[in-house]
Design an enzyme around this catalytic site. Structure first.
Site, short mmCIF file in Angstrom:
data_model
loop_
_atom_site.label_atom_id
_atom_site.label_comp_id
_atom_site.label_asym_id
_atom_site.label_seq_id
_atom_site.Cartn_x
_atom_site.Cartn_y
_atom_site.Cartn_z
N TRP A 149 12.92 -7.13 5.04
CA TRP A 149 12.06 -8.21 4.57
C TRP A 149 11.59 -9.13 5.67
O TRP A 149 10.68 -9.92 5.47
CB TRP A 149 12.82 -9.06 3.55
CG TRP A 149 14.23 -9.33 3.96
CD1 TRP A 149 15.34 -8.63 3.58
CD2 TRP A 149 14.71 -10.33 4.88
NE1 TRP A 149 16.47 -9.12 4.19
CE2 TRP A 149 16.10 -10.16 5.00
CE3 TRP A 149 14.09 -11.34 5.62
CZ2 TRP A 149 16.90 -10.96 5.82
CZ3 TRP A 149 14.88 -12.14 6.44
CH2 TRP A 149 16.26 -11.94 6.53
N ASN A 150 12.22 -9.06 6.84
CA ASN A 150 11.97 -10.15 7.80
C ASN A 150 10.63 -10.06 8.52
O ASN A 150 10.06 -11.06 8.89
CB ASN A 150 13.13 -10.26 8.80
CG ASN A 150 13.30 -9.01 9.61
OD1 ASN A 150 12.96 -7.92 9.16
ND2 ASN A 150 13.80 -9.15 10.81
N CYS A 154 15.01 -9.59 14.60
CA CYS A 154 16.09 -8.80 15.21
C CYS A 154 16.24 -9.10 16.69
O CYS A 154 17.34 -9.06 17.22
CB CYS A 154 15.83 -7.33 14.98
SG CYS A 154 14.20 -6.82 15.51
N GLU A 162 16.84 0.99 13.81
CA GLU A 162 16.63 -0.26 14.54
C GLU A 162 17.48 -1.31 13.85
O GLU A 162 17.15 -1.74 12.73
CB GLU A 162 15.15 -0.67 14.47
CG GLU A 162 14.20 0.39 14.98
CD GLU A 162 14.16 0.46 16.49
OE1 GLU A 162 13.71 1.49 17.02
OE2 GLU A 162 14.58 -0.51 17.14
N LEU A 163 18.57 -1.75 14.50
CA LEU A 163 19.58 -2.51 13.77
C LEU A 163 19.73 -3.94 14.31
O LEU A 163 18.79 -4.47 14.86
CB LEU A 163 20.90 -1.73 13.81
CG LEU A 163 20.76 -0.26 13.34
CD1 LEU A 163 22.07 0.48 13.47
CD2 LEU A 163 20.22 -0.17 11.93
N PRO A 211 9.40 -0.38 1.15
CA PRO A 211 9.53 -1.72 1.72
C PRO A 211 10.60 -2.49 0.95
O PRO A 211 10.86 -2.20 -0.22
CB PRO A 211 8.14 -2.34 1.48
CG PRO A 211 7.60 -1.62 0.29
CD PRO A 211 8.22 -0.24 0.27
N ASP A 212 11.19 -3.47 1.59
CA ASP A 212 12.12 -4.34 0.87
C ASP A 212 11.37 -5.02 -0.27
O ASP A 212 10.17 -5.32 -0.14
CB ASP A 212 12.68 -5.40 1.83
CG ASP A 212 13.81 -6.19 1.21
OD1 ASP A 212 14.96 -5.75 1.33
OD2 ASP A 212 13.52 -7.23 0.56
N GLY A 237 17.18 -2.39 9.74
CA GLY A 237 18.02 -3.26 8.92
C GLY A 237 19.30 -3.56 9.65
O GLY A 237 19.35 -3.51 10.89
#
Ligand code: NAD
Length: 526
Positions: A167-168, A297, A263-264, A192-193, A241
């Site tokens: 969501w970011n 992130c 991608e964390l 998508p979220d 996420g």
């Protein structure tokens, strides 16, 4: 547009809402027989839209549709596939106003931070339109027998790529990973979220308008179960996420033997060296820490200050922090917006409270600001953070940064690397050779010298991604498109068979080949 009915900042009787007719139009093509889901805008906490959601069976239907569309798409020449990205580029810039509204309404961020996402989509579209075909081009290689063997490396599409986005960065992270996948000849199933679904749907509408076939990008809506169903059915998974969910996604992909890029999270550091140009460093570090209210992130949560400049930097930095304009309005005159919702608010305040209870000092901020918005937290600077406190090592994912003083570069590198994560780092120094030397010692997938994150993020010819617990694989650059392909080696043997040279058997074959191998080495062949 605008579909936003009214802006409560200018009209206190109004609530933010997206026109239900627009929601119906955006969701018209999604496969959805699950329970409807109501999302809320972080700007006010009020309901924003009711979305149709997908069951696992719906996801299977979406994957089938995508697979059928992919078979037709792969026959379109790569130059033509890439060209459509330039149309998307133009559409995203021209129609940015609706996208900015939706990003703000769904994520709560300030408009200038939402604009980063619009710019990001344009940059990625331009890059893969221009460079995608070259990255995918067939490459001839020296064959096992020079001249007699003609070997070529091809890049075949994986098929249906599953993208699970958070969501970011609801626009960037839903769309930019899809673009190289499409140029490479794949279809995409995007989950998508929920808190970014309208943005993603609006962007996919633009993809269709740019000439991508309607069935080629399937959007499925819903939460974690829908995401997991996408992971269970697609031929490659691109996940963004948290590290905890990333491990579960990697395990599920591993069971199916399909590839995944992850991608964390991060616990990123900024180092301000003793020779930093503080006039640039102060606004740069401010953005590094508080862009998208720290829900980025690559944003910084650890501020490492060389002790010789620590006081001067902090004085100026805290002044800048206190001047940050908070707002939940859909206008450009704000420096920071809201957190995404109640869970994020709780997490951020818990980190601050825990640190304070264990002896940390609040140098700036530290409070929720319900007068601005229900999930707004002030930009917060802490000192005296120790490993007893959750925010020392855990990702806060909010506008909270801990200050640490360091004696020299060695101490800065040791502290920068003292984390399970390795996503991004930032170094401020007037001496760029020193900056590069520090970068070589920092365990992070991107290192920005004299920038917080945007130099590396926006320079998309170079790949980006995480070391250590921050992920697997990379987005951007050559790696960011080839990951969506299977390398295929096609080797055509002429005149004689490799192991069947005329008149040569056993020892005589081995002698001849030994001689040939020595000759190839002497000829400096690769
Ligand atoms: P999260 O891991 O809880 O959720 C991410 C998304 O995955 C959600 O939309 C969720 O619905 C979905 N999901 C949950 N379980 C799933 C499963 N088993 N299979 C498939 N999908 C599943 O993370 P979050 O809290 O929503 O997002 C914030 C995190 O994302 C932060 O840790 C942040 O660092 C990270 N992030 C990383 C990057 C990057 O590029 N490295 C970018 C943005 C965010």
């Amino acid at each position: 547009m605008p579909d936003v009915i009214a802006d409560p900042e200018t009209d206190p009787r109004a609530t933010y809402a997206v026109d239900p007719a627009r929601v119906r139009a955006l969701t018209a093509r999604v496969v959805a027989s699950g329970e409807p889901l109501t999302t809320h805008t972080p700007m006010t906490g009020a309901p924003l839209a009711t979305l149709p959601t997908a069951t696992a069976a719906d996801v299977a239907v979406a994957v089938d549709r995508a697979r059928a569309a992919q078979r037709r798409w792969v026959a379109v020449p790569v130059a033509e596939r890439a060209r459509r990205l330039l149309t998307l580029h133009d559409l995203v810039l021209t129609r940015q106003s609706e996208l900015l509204d939706l990003v703000q309404l769904e994520s709560g961020k300030a408009r200038s931070h939402a604009f980063e996402e619009v710019a990001d989509v344009a940059i990625v579209a331009r890059y893969y339109a221009r460079r995608g075909p070259a990255h995918l081009a067939d490459e001839p290689h020296l064959g096992v027998f020079p001249v007699l063997t003609r070997s070529t490396e091809h890049h075949r599409p994986k098929g249906v790529v599953g993208i699970v986005s958070p969501w970011n960065y609801p626009l960037s992270l839903a769309v930019t990973d899809a673009l190289p996948a499409l140029v490479a000849g794949n279809a995409v199933v995007l989950r998508p979220d929920p808190q970014g679904s309208l943005t993603a749907l609006a962007a996919v509408d633009l993809l269709v308008e740019a000439g991508f076939p309607a069935d080629l990008v399937q959007v499925v809506l819903g939460g974690a179960d829908t995401g997991a169903a996408v992971v269970e059915r697609t031929d490659y998974v691109c996940f963004t996420g948290s590290t905890a969910t990333g491990r579960a996604v990697a395990a599920a992909a591993g069971r199916r033997l399909v590839g995944a890029s992850l991608e964390l999270g991060g616990k990123n550091s900024v180092y301000v060296a003793d020779d930093a140009d503080l006039r640039r460093a102060v606004p740069g570090v401010l953005r590094a820490c508080f862009a998208s209210a720290g829900q980025l992130c690559v944003s910084a949560e650890r501020l490492l200050l060389h002790e010789r400049v620590a006081d001067e930097f902090l004085g100026r930095f805290l002044e800048a922090v206190s001047a940050v304009r908070l707002s939940t309005g859909l206008h450009w005159d704000a420096d920071m917006g809201s957190l995404v919702g109640p869970a994020q608010l709780e997490r951020v305040l818990a980190h601050v409270d825990d640190a304070v209870a264990k002896g940390a000092t609040v140098l700036a901020g530290g409070r929720a600001r319900p007068d601005v918005g229900p999930y707004v937290v002030e930009p917060t600077v802490l000192a005296g953070v120790t490993s007893a406190m959750a925010c020392r090592d855990e990702e806060t994912f909010g506008p909270v940064v801990a200050v640490h003083r360091v004696a020299d570069d060695d101490a800065a590198v040791a502290l920068a690397n003292d984390t399970e994560y390795g996503l991004n780092a930032s170094v401020w120094t007037r001496d760029t050779r020193r900056g590069r030397a520090l970068a070589a010692r920092i365990e992070a997938g991107t290192v920005n010298v004299n920038e917080g994150y945007a130099a590396a993020w926006g320079s998309i010819g170079s790949p980006m991604g995480g070391m250590k617990a921050s992920g697997l694989g990379r987005r951007h650059g050559r790696e960011g498109i080839l990951k969506y392909t299977e390398a295929q080696n096609v080797s055509v043997q002429g005149l004689v068979n490799v192991a069947d040279l005329p008149g040569l058997r056993g020892a005589s074959y081995a002698r001849a080949l030994t001689g040939a191998l020595r000759a190839m080495r002497a000829a400096r062949l690769p």
